[in-house]
Design a protein around this motif. Sequence first.
Motif, PDB file in Angstrom:
ATOM      1  N   THR A   1       0.834  -1.202   0.000  1.00 26.66           N
ATOM      2  CA  THR A   1       0.000   0.000   0.000  1.00 26.66           C
ATOM      3  C   THR A   1       0.872   1.258   0.000  1.00 26.66           C
ATOM      4  O   THR A   1       2.065   1.208   0.327  1.00 26.66           O
ATOM      5  CB  THR A   1      -0.889   0.046   1.256  1.00 26.66           C
ATOM      6  OG1 THR A   1      -0.042   0.167   2.400  1.00 26.66           O
ATOM      7  CG2 THR A   1      -1.733  -1.205   1.378  1.00 26.66           C
ATOM      8  N   GLY A   2       0.213   2.361  -0.319  1.00 35.08           N
ATOM      9  CA  GLY A   2       0.917   3.635  -0.316  1.00 35.08           C
ATOM     10  C   GLY A   2       1.460   3.973   1.060  1.00 35.08           C
ATOM     11  O   GLY A   2       2.583   4.461   1.200  1.00 35.08           O
ATOM     12  N   ALA A   3       0.657   3.711   2.074  1.00 34.81           N
ATOM     13  CA  ALA A   3       1.100   3.992   3.439  1.00 34.81           C
ATOM     14  C   ALA A   3       2.366   3.200   3.774  1.00 34.81           C
ATOM     15  O   ALA A   3       3.315   3.749   4.347  1.00 34.81           O
ATOM     16  CB  ALA A   3      -0.013   3.666   4.433  1.00 34.81           C
TER      17      ALA A   3
ATOM     18  N   ASN B   1       5.381   4.706   2.200  1.00 35.20           N
ATOM     19  CA  ASN B   1       5.808   5.891   2.954  1.00 35.20           C
ATOM     20  C   ASN B   1       6.515   5.503   4.251  1.00 35.20           C
ATOM     21  O   ASN B   1       7.522   6.105   4.625  1.00 35.20           O
ATOM     22  CB  ASN B   1       4.613   6.809   3.233  1.00 35.20           C
ATOM     23  CG  ASN B   1       4.331   7.744   2.066  1.00 35.20           C
ATOM     24  OD1 ASN B   1       5.033   8.726   1.867  1.00 35.20           O
ATOM     25  ND2 ASN B   1       3.319   7.420   1.272  1.00 35.20           N
TER      26      ASN B   1
ATOM     27  N   GLU C   1      -4.870  14.941  -1.787  1.00 26.96           N
ATOM     28  CA  GLU C   1      -5.977  14.852  -0.837  1.00 26.96           C
ATOM     29  C   GLU C   1      -6.382  16.212  -0.279  1.00 26.96           C
ATOM     30  O   GLU C   1      -7.543  16.476  -0.022  1.00 26.96           O
ATOM     31  CB  GLU C   1      -5.617  13.922   0.333  1.00 26.96           C
ATOM     32  CG  GLU C   1      -5.593  12.471  -0.020  1.00 26.96           C
ATOM     33  CD  GLU C   1      -6.781  12.044  -0.846  1.00 26.96           C
ATOM     34  OE1 GLU C   1      -6.580  11.736  -2.033  1.00 26.96           O
ATOM     35  OE2 GLU C   1      -7.905  12.045  -0.323  1.00 26.96           O
TER      36      GLU C   1
ATOM     37  N   PHE D   1      -0.764  14.578   2.894  1.00 29.16           N
ATOM     38  CA  PHE D   1      -1.444  13.292   3.057  1.00 29.16           C
ATOM     39  C   PHE D   1      -0.515  12.186   2.582  1.00 29.16           C
ATOM     40  O   PHE D   1      -0.124  12.140   1.421  1.00 29.16           O
ATOM     41  CB  PHE D   1      -2.767  13.211   2.279  1.00 29.16           C
ATOM     42  CG  PHE D   1      -3.455  11.898   2.522  1.00 29.16           C
ATOM     43  CD1 PHE D   1      -4.273  11.726   3.628  1.00 29.16           C
ATOM     44  CD2 PHE D   1      -3.238  10.802   1.682  1.00 29.16           C
ATOM     45  CE1 PHE D   1      -4.875  10.502   3.894  1.00 29.16           C
ATOM     46  CE2 PHE D   1      -3.841   9.573   1.950  1.00 29.16           C
ATOM     47  CZ  PHE D   1      -4.654   9.428   3.048  1.00 29.16           C
ATOM     48  N   HIS D   2      -0.155  11.285   3.500  1.00 27.92           N
ATOM     49  CA  HIS D   2       0.745  10.189   3.145  1.00 27.92           C
ATOM     50  C   HIS D   2       0.201   8.828   3.562  1.00 27.92           C
ATOM     51  O   HIS D   2       0.907   7.826   3.468  1.00 27.92           O
ATOM     52  CB  HIS D   2       2.120  10.397   3.789  1.00 27.92           C
ATOM     53  CG  HIS D   2       2.810  11.654   3.375  1.00 27.92           C
ATOM     54  ND1 HIS D   2       3.286  11.859   2.100  1.00 27.92           N
ATOM     55  CD2 HIS D   2       3.097  12.802   4.056  1.00 27.92           C
ATOM     56  CE1 HIS D   2       3.859  13.062   2.030  1.00 27.92           C
ATOM     57  NE2 HIS D   2       3.748  13.652   3.205  1.00 27.92           N
ATOM     58  N   GLY D   3      -1.028   8.787   4.085  1.00 25.24           N
ATOM     59  CA  GLY D   3      -1.586   7.501   4.503  1.00 25.24           C
ATOM     60  C   GLY D   3      -2.120   7.572   5.914  1.00 25.24           C
ATOM     61  O   GLY D   3      -2.210   8.655   6.508  1.00 25.24           O
TER      62      GLY D   3
ATOM     63  N   GLU E   1       4.464  15.759  -1.000  1.00 25.95           N
ATOM     64  CA  GLU E   1       3.841  15.452  -2.289  1.00 25.95           C
ATOM     65  C   GLU E   1       4.185  16.600  -3.245  1.00 25.95           C
ATOM     66  O   GLU E   1       4.146  17.754  -2.842  1.00 25.95           O
ATOM     67  CB  GLU E   1       2.319  15.386  -2.146  1.00 25.95           C
ATOM     68  CG  GLU E   1       1.808  14.386  -1.125  1.00 25.95           C
ATOM     69  CD  GLU E   1       0.495  14.868  -0.495  1.00 25.95           C
ATOM     70  OE1 GLU E   1      -0.567  14.621  -1.091  1.00 25.95           O
ATOM     71  OE2 GLU E   1       0.527  15.505   0.573  1.00 25.95           O
TER      72      GLU E   1
ATOM     73  N   ASP F   1       6.531  11.880  -2.349  1.00 22.50           N
ATOM     74  CA  ASP F   1       5.410  10.945  -2.359  1.00 22.50           C
ATOM     75  C   ASP F   1       4.605  11.160  -3.639  1.00 22.50           C
ATOM     76  O   ASP F   1       3.834  12.105  -3.753  1.00 22.50           O
ATOM     77  CB  ASP F   1       4.533  11.183  -1.112  1.00 22.50           C
ATOM     78  CG  ASP F   1       3.333  10.247  -1.057  1.00 22.50           C
ATOM     79  OD1 ASP F   1       3.070   9.540  -2.045  1.00 22.50           O
ATOM     80  OD2 ASP F   1       2.655  10.230  -0.002  1.00 22.50           O
TER      81      ASP F   1
ATOM     82  N   VAL G   1       2.513   8.828  -4.815  1.00 23.82           N
ATOM     83  CA  VAL G   1       1.500   7.766  -4.808  1.00 23.82           C
ATOM     84  C   VAL G   1       0.276   8.170  -5.651  1.00 23.82           C
ATOM     85  O   VAL G   1      -0.236   7.379  -6.428  1.00 23.82           O
ATOM     86  CB  VAL G   1       1.088   7.405  -3.364  1.00 23.82           C
ATOM     87  CG1 VAL G   1      -0.120   6.475  -3.347  1.00 23.82           C
ATOM     88  CG2 VAL G   1       2.254   6.739  -2.628  1.00 23.82           C
ATOM     89  N   GLN G   2      -0.126   9.441  -5.517  1.00 27.60           N
ATOM     90  CA  GLN G   2      -1.303   9.895  -6.274  1.00 27.60           C
ATOM     91  C   GLN G   2      -0.918  10.605  -7.577  1.00 27.60           C
ATOM     92  O   GLN G   2      -1.641  10.529  -8.566  1.00 27.60           O
ATOM     93  CB  GLN G   2      -2.138  10.848  -5.408  1.00 27.60           C
ATOM     94  CG  GLN G   2      -3.443  11.245  -6.046  1.00 27.60           C
ATOM     95  CD  GLN G   2      -4.473  11.790  -5.062  1.00 27.60           C
ATOM     96  OE1 GLN G   2      -5.343  12.524  -5.441  1.00 27.60           O
ATOM     97  NE2 GLN G   2      -4.393  11.420  -3.803  1.00 27.60           N
TER      98      GLN G   2
ATOM     99  N   LYS H   1      -0.762   3.194  -5.752  1.00 32.63           N
ATOM    100  CA  LYS H   1      -1.958   3.389  -6.583  1.00 32.63           C
ATOM    101  C   LYS H   1      -1.806   2.872  -8.037  1.00 32.63           C
ATOM    102  O   LYS H   1      -1.833   1.684  -8.240  1.00 32.63           O
ATOM    103  CB  LYS H   1      -2.401   4.842  -6.520  1.00 32.63           C
ATOM    104  CG  LYS H   1      -2.859   5.203  -5.093  1.00 32.63           C
ATOM    105  CD  LYS H   1      -3.665   6.464  -4.968  1.00 32.63           C
ATOM    106  CE  LYS H   1      -4.285   6.545  -3.587  1.00 32.63           C
ATOM    107  NZ  LYS H   1      -3.838   7.665  -2.782  1.00 32.63           N
TER     108      LYS H   1
HETATM  109  C1  LIG Z   1      -3.458   7.488  -1.331  1.00 31.88           C
HETATM  110  C2  LIG Z   1      -2.197   8.089  -0.896  1.00 31.88           C
HETATM  111  C3  LIG Z   1      -1.376   7.449   0.054  1.00 31.88           C
HETATM  112  C4  LIG Z   1      -1.799   6.212   0.790  1.00 31.88           C
HETATM  113  O1  LIG Z   1      -1.958   5.115  -0.031  1.00 31.88           O
HETATM  114  P1  LIG Z   1      -2.743   3.828   0.546  1.00 31.88           P
HETATM  115  O2  LIG Z   1      -2.555   2.798  -0.536  1.00 31.88           O
HETATM  116  O3  LIG Z   1      -4.177   4.251   0.701  1.00 31.88           O
HETATM  117  O4  LIG Z   1      -2.121   3.455   1.828  1.00 31.88           O
HETATM  118  C5  LIG Z   1      -0.161   8.033   0.340  1.00 31.88           C
HETATM  119  N1  LIG Z   1       0.222   9.174  -0.234  1.00 31.88           N
HETATM  120  C6  LIG Z   1      -0.542   9.823  -1.130  1.00 31.88           C
HETATM  121  C7  LIG Z   1      -0.034  11.083  -1.753  1.00 31.88           C
HETATM  122  C8  LIG Z   1      -1.784   9.308  -1.490  1.00 31.88           C
HETATM  123  O5  LIG Z   1      -2.554   9.962  -2.354  1.00 31.88           O
END
Ligand SMILES: *Cc1c(COP(=O)(O)O)cnc(C)c1O
Length: 413
Positions: free
Chosen positions: A110-112, A115, A204, A146-148, A199, A232, A234-235, A261
């Motif tokens: 997962t993204g969390a 991180n 978020e 937002f990192h999780g 980010e 980060d 992730v998004q 993601k």
């Molecule tokens: C969604 C998100 C996360 C967390 O990812 P998960 O898979 O939900 O744990 C971390 N950082 C950013 C920038 C995100 O958008």
Amino acid sequence: MLEGTVTTTQEAIDLEHRYGAHNYHPLPVVLNRGEGVFLWDVEGKKYYDFLSAYSAVNQGHCHPRIVNKLIEQSQKLTLTSRAFHSDQLGVAEKFLCEVFGYDKVLMMNTGAEANETAIKLARKWGYLKKGIPANEAVIVAVEKNFHGRTTTIISASTDPVATTDFGPFMPGFQIVPYNDVEALEKALENPNVCGLWMEPIQGEAGVYVPEEGYLKKAEAICKKNNVLFMIDEVQTGIGRTGKMLASDHEGIRPDMVILGKAISGGAYPVSAVLADDEVMLTLKPGEHGSTYGGNPVACAVAVEAIKVLQEEKLTENAEYLGQIFRARMAELATKSELVSSVRGRGLLNAVVINDSEESSTAWDICVKLKENGLLAKPTHGNIIRFAPPLTMTEEQLEECCQIIERTIEEFQK
Ligand SMILES: *Cc1c(COP(=O)(O)O)cnc(C)c1O
């Protein structure tokens, strides 16, 4: 109701409400099928997806190539744990390192978790390479990050919804305002800082794009102070903003890139951290890991998902369609009292609704959009994020802009 199936929207919503934790507040729509840019609900109504599962489905729903890989690999071998090697892991690692230009990659789910991995790497590097005294390492994060959702990650959050009643919190974070170069200069002078964590666009929080040059300056401040730049993506990564990484817009090369993601195109939970040897090799066997991290299915799916992105030129499409979308929404903002502005990059955009943070206007507009065949969700209060799959065509985007314009117009009446 047949055992194990739901046929109506209300049945499904009632079941979730009765048996599931109430940790989300979904739009009242119950989906059971997706294909490309479209989703269908249990009553057969078709929608344009303008959330893409928070930018996890950049390649479109149920992409046949990604689904086929998932099936193929899951019929052969799904999990070995990292106690043994697999024939998929090294191949995927090489592929990811070459695509993103780093020495090494560490795969998680997962993204969390990715991180969390980056946090551990930054601290380890801080002690072993920078010579920070034991347990004194500081990671600088920014407001509205937002990192999780893990307890360590929320320790750096400035959102009371994410933190209230979840303490005690992890020490070792310092928070500075986003988009503020001076604040960074000051914070990073502290010799105990091992990492700067942010980010490149705050998804978020409401798609906040920093001023041009901010990331470049942040990178320089990190270099000057011997601090790792942890980005980060992730998004924002995997083509979403019109470049493979949002960092590419400013030509920076972070010390760590955090991905999740869309790295799997929404087919499987896959995340990763990329870094060079100086950072990654500070981790020794047994010091970090995950049972499912880098499993054969994850590897096969991630490689295919990125190949799809590249071969279908989805990044270029995101850049092209993003320009059109923002131009249309900017025009709408000049005509409509309800829309104040639009911002974003590529196909990660937000429309700001002209009402207070606490108002339900953005939510009510999203419910109306749903009725008109388009699914989007408010982020923070009065902001609606618009992030369709990157497989959208120009004709489809045109139709979607018309739906949004018409909905806003109807709403004003
Ligand atoms: C969604 C998100 C996360 C967390 O990812 P998960 O898979 O939900 O744990 C971390 N950082 C950013 C920038 C995100 O958008």
